[in-house]
Design an enzyme around this catalytic site. Structure first.
Site, PDB file in Angstrom:
ATOM      1  N   GLY A  83      12.984   0.004  31.724  1.00 38.22           N
ATOM      2  CA  GLY A  83      11.667  -0.588  31.522  1.00 38.22           C
ATOM      3  C   GLY A  83      11.055  -1.216  32.759  1.00 38.22           C
ATOM      4  N   PRO A 136      17.633   1.789  34.577  1.00 35.21           N
ATOM      5  CA  PRO A 136      16.314   2.051  35.163  1.00 35.21           C
ATOM      6  C   PRO A 136      16.042   3.551  35.271  1.00 35.21           C
ATOM      7  CG  PRO A 136      17.885   1.560  36.891  1.00 35.21           C
ATOM      8  CD  PRO A 136      18.616   1.368  35.592  1.00 35.21           C
ATOM      9  N   GLY A 137      14.836   3.939  34.927  1.00 40.50           N
ATOM     10  CA  GLY A 137      14.420   5.326  35.125  1.00 40.50           C
ATOM     11  C   GLY A 137      13.268   5.328  36.113  1.00 40.50           C
ATOM     12  N   TYR A 178      -1.093   9.437  27.539  1.00 42.84           N
ATOM     13  CA  TYR A 178      -1.147   7.963  27.446  1.00 42.84           C
ATOM     14  C   TYR A 178      -2.427   7.366  28.030  1.00 42.84           C
ATOM     15  CZ  TYR A 178       3.943   8.893  27.472  1.00 42.84           C
ATOM     16  OH  TYR A 178       5.206   9.380  27.240  1.00 42.84           O
ATOM     17  N   CYS A 233      -7.242  24.674  28.322  1.00 46.11           N
ATOM     18  CA  CYS A 233      -8.310  24.646  27.322  1.00 46.11           C
ATOM     19  C   CYS A 233      -8.134  23.481  26.361  1.00 46.11           C
ATOM     20  CB  CYS A 233      -8.328  25.962  26.558  1.00 46.11           C
ATOM     21  SG  CYS A 233      -8.526  27.321  27.684  1.00 46.11           S
ATOM     22  N   TYR A 251       8.787  10.902  34.575  1.00 47.26           N
ATOM     23  CA  TYR A 251       8.110  11.408  33.389  1.00 47.26           C
ATOM     24  C   TYR A 251       6.947  12.327  33.747  1.00 47.26           C
ATOM     25  CZ  TYR A 251      10.839   7.512  31.630  1.00 47.26           C
ATOM     26  OH  TYR A 251      11.868   6.649  31.356  1.00 47.26           O
TER      27      TYR A 251
END
Ligand code: LLP
Length: 421
Positions: A245, A282-283, A324, A350, A380
């Site tokens: 996070g 952690p990412g 998002y 499209c 991501y």
């Protein structure tokens, strides 16, 4: 146009003589050589993020497990492994990739709300370090395979603290209406029931509050809840896995607290609880700002008073803005001191939602063939790409000073139908 880009890129990506560089190479050269769209990673930026993270948390016994979902490229995994970090996985695919990148089994932690029996079996067989358990029935599956292989399996219960955090609602994971984790009442029951089990050893708790958190406050708040819960049930967790996070700046206006503020505060709270090992997952922090996406302008369209810059990268290559509404910086490869215009940067897919950025400043002279850089494309981004509209996925290139290597080839058209019968 994004000012103060060093806030985002830490100087690993920067302008030199008005040309945008990835470490020692101009991105236009990379685009000419490898084509577009193309993800470009900075090797030294990745090393620097890992170092900063490790330093921030030093002083307490920890196991850092990189969250593979952020970016599962095997070269990136191998580099992370070389730095002594473990992995947080959520599927058999990620487990297989972790083993391919030669992570030691005892540095692999397995989370996920829906682990299949086969996945649990494989994790036990391969002796991964621990399972982050998300519901009571999962314990039965774990026991079944622990019994089959006569192994003691280490678990942490993932708690759902029903806590709100300040981030996009799609990436909040600790509210009670989300599918994640176990409520504290059930967790207490599971602990009691499995206290002296032959096969299962519940060592502590797992938390993951949400992603892109800019401040340490929610972590402390969560640990205070855990501390009280532990007092109430007279249980001292040997392990607390705080999840991931840890946020990054996507723009120079993003006020993300330095990771140096997270480390000591979290360490101190963990000590107060009496825990012996802190696991961190952690990412985004490790990889998010270590890459950019290069795309080429196909057309510039002016309609009424709106400008559209149409690029060869679309939401299949890069979905975060469409999914998002996320902001990513947009920069021209060639900086000009002239006038700027406002434009939407859109892809060729499209879908109305297929955009990379809205209402951003671009040079007024922007034209077909120009290279545009999309920032913060390491986490991501490739990992969430798809073949929508039957588009082969982009290549991934890594830069180390003046050297480039392909770390993933551009997909070919035949890859699009190779599994179809
Ligand atoms: N641990 C667990 C259990 C997780 O679910 C996640 C992310 C992480 C660690 C790593 O979180 P990080 O440090 O990267 O924030 N696709 C979204 C992010 C989804 C995150 C899912 N879980 C995005 O593009 O923002």
């Amino acid at each position: 146009m994004e000012k103060n880009i060093e806030v985002i890129f830490n100087n690993f990506f920067r302008y030199k003589n008005n040309r945008f560089y990835a470490e020692g190479i101009s991105v236009e050269d990379i685009a000419d050589r490898y084509g577009t769209p193309c993800y470009v990673y900075s090797y030294n930026s990745l090393l620097s993020q890992i170092k900063k993270f490790k330093e921030a948390f030093q002083g307490f016994n920890n196991l850092i497990c990189y969250s593979v979902k952020a970016n599962s490229n095997l070269t990136i995994l191998t580099i992370i492994n070389q730095q002594g970090i473990g992995v947080d996985i959520v599927s058999e695919g990620e487990m297989r990739k972790a083993f391919l990148a030669q992570f030691p089994a005892d540095k692999i932690v397995f989370a996920g709300v829906g682990k299949k029996d086969e996945e649990i079996e494989m994790g036990i067989k391969k002796r991964i370090y621990c399972f982050n358990v998300e519901n009571e029935e999962e314990i039965d599956v774990l026991k079944k395979y622990a019994n089959k292989y006569k192994k003691k399996v280490l678990c942490n219960l993932r708690l759902n603290l029903d806590m709100d955090v300040d981030t996009h609602h799609y990436i909040k994971t600790s509210k009670k209406e989300t599918k994640f984790g176990i409520d504290m009442h059930t967790a207490a029951k599971i602990l009691k029931k499995n206290r002296n089990n032959r096969y299962i050893e519940i060592k502590g708790f797992h938390l993951h509050l949400g992603s892109q958190l800019k401040d340490v406050v929610p972590y402390i708040k969560a640990l205070d809840i855990v501390k009280k819960f532990c007092n109430d049930i007279a249980f001292t967790p040997e392990i607390i896995d705080i999840g991931g996070g840890f946020g990054i700046p996507y723009s120079s206006m993003d006020n993300v607290k330095d990771i140096k503020e997270f480390g000591p505060a979290i360490n101190n709270k963990i000590k107060e609880i009496g825990t012996k090992l802190l696991i961190l997952e952690p990412g985004r922090y490790l990889v998010g700002n270590t890459a950019v996406l290069l795309c080429r302008v196909l057309y510039v369209k002016k309609r009424y008073n709106k400008n559209f810059v149409i690029t060869d990268a679309g939401m299949n290559d890069f979905i975060r803005p469409a999914l998002y509404g996320s902001y990513h910086s947009v920069l021209p490869a060639k900086k000009s001191s002239g006038r700027c215009i406002k434009a939407d940067i859109v892809g060729p897919i499209c879908e109305t939602g297929d955009y990379l950025a809205k209402d951003v400043e671009v040079p007024a002279g922007i034209k077909k063939g120009d290279i545009i850089i999309i920032g913060s494309a390491g986490a991501y981004c490739f990992s969430m790409s798809s073949n929508y509209n039957s588009r082969p996925r982009p290549c991934e290139i890594m830069v180390d000073n003046n050297r480039t290597v392909t770390i993933r080839k551009r997909e070919e058209y035949r890859d699009l139908w190779k599994s179809e019968v």
